[in-house]
Design a protein around this motif. Sequence first.
Motif, PDB file in Angstrom:
ATOM      1  N   THR A  70       0.815  -1.218   0.000  1.00 32.45           N
ATOM      2  CA  THR A  70       0.000   0.000   0.000  1.00 32.45           C
ATOM      3  C   THR A  70       0.845   1.264   0.000  1.00 32.45           C
ATOM      4  OG1 THR A  70      -1.748  -1.170   1.170  1.00 32.45           O
ATOM      5  CG2 THR A  70      -1.825   1.231   1.225  1.00 32.45           C
ATOM      6  N   GLN A  74       1.121   4.071  -3.118  1.00 29.92           N
ATOM      7  CA  GLN A  74       0.816   5.488  -2.946  1.00 29.92           C
ATOM      8  C   GLN A  74       2.002   6.355  -3.357  1.00 29.92           C
ATOM      9  OE1 GLN A  74      -2.056   6.949  -2.118  1.00 29.92           O
ATOM     10  NE2 GLN A  74      -1.174   9.005  -2.164  1.00 29.92           N
ATOM     11  N   GLU A  78       2.199   9.161  -6.411  1.00 29.90           N
ATOM     12  CA  GLU A  78       2.587  10.561  -6.204  1.00 29.90           C
ATOM     13  C   GLU A  78       3.790  10.939  -7.055  1.00 29.90           C
ATOM     14  OE1 GLU A  78       2.856  11.843  -2.122  1.00 29.90           O
ATOM     15  OE2 GLU A  78       1.300  10.432  -1.499  1.00 29.90           O
ATOM     16  N   ALA A  88     -11.137   5.465  -4.539  1.00 30.66           N
ATOM     17  CA  ALA A  88     -10.449   6.519  -3.797  1.00 30.66           C
ATOM     18  C   ALA A  88     -11.437   7.506  -3.176  1.00 30.66           C
ATOM     19  CB  ALA A  88      -9.505   7.272  -4.729  1.00 30.66           C
ATOM     20  N   ARG A  94      -5.156  14.975  -1.156  1.00 28.12           N
ATOM     21  CA  ARG A  94      -4.913  14.276  -2.424  1.00 28.12           C
ATOM     22  C   ARG A  94      -5.117  15.183  -3.627  1.00 28.12           C
ATOM     23  NH1 ARG A  94      -7.962   8.432  -1.407  1.00 28.12           N
ATOM     24  NH2 ARG A  94      -6.199   7.402  -0.393  1.00 28.12           N
TER      25      ARG A  94
END
Length: 253
Positions: A70, A74, A78, A88, A94
């Motif tokens: 996880t 992420q 990014e 999401a 975010r």
Amino acid sequence: MQARHMLSAVALLGVAAQAAACELRMALEQWPPYLYRQPDASPAGLDWELAQAILKEAGCKLAPQPELPTARRQREFEQGQLDLMLSASNTTERRRYARFSIAYRHETVGVFARAGAQRHYQHLSSFDVLVRDKVSLLAPKVGWYGAAYARAQPALAASGRLSTFISFEQGLRMLDAGRADLILGDTLALRHQAKQQGTAIGALPLVVLRAPVHLMLNKSTTTQADLDHINAAITRLEQQGVLGAIRSRYGEP
């Protein structure tokens, strides 16, 4: 005539370039029944089917990437190494690096009891009642499960009536062993795992959270036009009943 052929070739190259730009990289994960690998290693699940339908309608396609933990998934999103994440929540943080589609389904968090004991907890209309009646609860160790649970969590923990788990498999085993009266979690995922393990559970009237989820697109690797096409596709497929039919097959109302 030759100029016309050249213009046609340029137009075709433009279409091809646009199609290539709308190939969205997405890391796979094990989160049944939303997204998982079948025995033949092909992706499957509710979110996979919904995303496939939406992106096809939008003129895009999914480019599945290997599973990642996880935190790394992420981080790679990014950093622009992934273009899309499913299921999401649209948050202020975010929005710095992502753009969000309109909702394509809702997530529901509920509270369950063992099927034989379910009738004893029908009066639990809120977490205040659950705390007052000294009912013990199993809940996931990480994640956001709504403001009501967040308010009740300290009192449950202080009284020793809150136990946490890492996976639904572990949580259901704890429920079976009598570690707590009730278990909290994502409704579809918990029911799916209970069926896999042969554990009979029943939902209580208490709905902890029902919230929209979105497709999350990377701002640095996608365009507003991509998002507009995807939103239009979601709208059309909702109106045609396509997305509703997929959700119904998985037991989502």
